[in-house]
Design an enzyme around this catalytic site. Structure first.
Site, mmCIF file in Angstrom:
data_model
loop_
_atom_site.group_PDB
_atom_site.id
_atom_site.type_symbol
_atom_site.label_atom_id
_atom_site.label_comp_id
_atom_site.label_asym_id
_atom_site.label_seq_id
_atom_site.Cartn_x
_atom_site.Cartn_y
_atom_site.Cartn_z
ATOM 1 N N LYS A 190 1.089 -1.407 0.063
ATOM 2 C CA LYS A 190 0.085 -0.609 0.240
ATOM 3 C C LYS A 190 0.775 1.345 -0.127
ATOM 4 O O LYS A 190 0.285 2.342 -0.886
ATOM 5 C CB LYS A 190 -1.147 -0.076 0.985
ATOM 6 N N THR A 247 -3.540 4.647 4.674
ATOM 7 C CA THR A 247 -2.330 5.355 4.305
ATOM 8 C C THR A 247 -2.589 6.503 3.264
ATOM 9 O O THR A 247 -1.465 7.908 3.086
ATOM 10 C CB THR A 247 -0.804 4.585 4.108
#
Length: 332
Positions: A190, A247
């Protein structure tokens, strides 16, 4: 829990935060490389370099000597960057009692070997149970008392149950998983998508673009994660989609900020030089590309991020290339 001895290796933002969470259940010993950080934690119960304004529990005790922290540990938590992970484990090894579980907090891959951190642990500390703690966990929010959820993954259900008791505290809710590979890869992959989203923001892209990047990015990391042995459903959970969202959208995310600054026209070397903490997405990108080629997994977003990091493409060129790609079925 009152008699359980938990040791945390790493005095950065997340290592210190996890030590503070565990301290609500039992006393914690923490190793930090910097003697100044050790002294500050013990005297002032703060770590201003990494967690400005946060107050740490008084039962978090810091040490500069690895042996002091490790030798009596019932659970060892590794919170150091991927580039120094193996080296620190080698210093830990002579002092760690047999069969002590070792839990990684690090969301990266080892350069050169292409190994996940739990695989590095298995190499350096054979016969120790291994696992990870991962999820959408921004350290400063958790230290501010905001609610969060995470996943502890290990292939032993009994150990997972006991580790939930170690990490679960207050508004920090910990789920369990037996998919170590999927959970670990979700945390690694990610970071690269977060750089892409950040680049879009730096270039002035709107919410539609950001949503498309996150969604298609999730498809990419799921494809590679499954090819490497993870379970598809893991990438729809906290360790996958949850961590990806946090994130990608939070200004607190280091990888997000790297992307924003790239989109603003800065070069990667000067961005990294100005950072206090490591952006694992930058370090992991070459290894992720290597694995994608090995397993023949198409990852157009990650590929273009890698090209920008390597200086072979500008963020503007990357986005033009993504928009110009041939479209097909969403699910193939």
């Amino acid at each position: 829990m009152n008699k359980l001895k938990v040791s945390v290796i790493g005095g950065g933002s997340w290592g210190t935060t996890v030590a503070s969470l565990v301290a609500q259940n039992t006393d914690v010993s923490l190793w930090a490389r910097s003697s100044e950080t050790v002294d500050e934690i013990n005297r002032q119960h703060t770590n201003e370099k990494y967690l400005p304004g946060a107050v740490l529990p008084s039962n978090v005790t810091a040490h500069a000597d690895v042996a002091t922290v490790v030798k009596e540990a019932d659970v060892l938590v590794m919170g150091v960057p991927s580039n120094s992970f193996r080296d620190v484990l080698q210093h830990v090894r002579p002092h760690l009692r047999p069969w002590v579980p070792v839990i990684s907090l690090t969301k990266g891959l080892e350069k050169g070997s292409d190994l996940r951190m739990t695989e590095v642990i298995e190499h350096e500390l054979p016969r120790h149970p291994v696992g990870i703690l991962t999820g959408p966990n921004l350290a400063r929010e958790i230290m501010a008392g905001q609610a969060a959820a995470s996943v502890v993954a290990t292939d032993d259900d009994n150990i997972a149950t006991e580790l939930q008791k170690v990490f679960n505290s207050g508004l920090f809710r910990v789920y369990s998983s037996d998919d170590v590979v999927g959970c670990e890869l979700g945390g690694v992959l990610k970071n690269i998508i977060a750089i892409a989203v950040g680049m879009g923001i730096g270039l002035g892209a709107g919410d539609n673009t950001r949503s498309a990047l996150i969604t298609r990015g999730l498809a990419e990391i799921t494809r590679l994660g499954v090819a490497l042995g993870g379970k598809a459903e893991t990438f729809a959970g906290l360790a996958g989609m949850g961590d990806l969202l946090a994130t990608c959208i939070s200004p607190q995310s280091r990888n997000h900020q790297v992307g924003v600054q790239l989109g603003n026209g800065r070069q990667i070397d000067e961005i990294i030089a100005d950072m206090v903490m490591v952006a694992e997405g930058v370090k992991s990108a070459p290894t992720v590309m290597k694995l994608a080629r090995k397993y023949q997994v198409e990852m157009p977003i990650a590929t273009d991020v890698f090209e920008v990091i390597e200086g072979r493409m500008t963020p503007q060129e990357a986005f033009r290339g993504l928009l110009g790609r041939k479209v097909g079925a969403e699910y193939e």
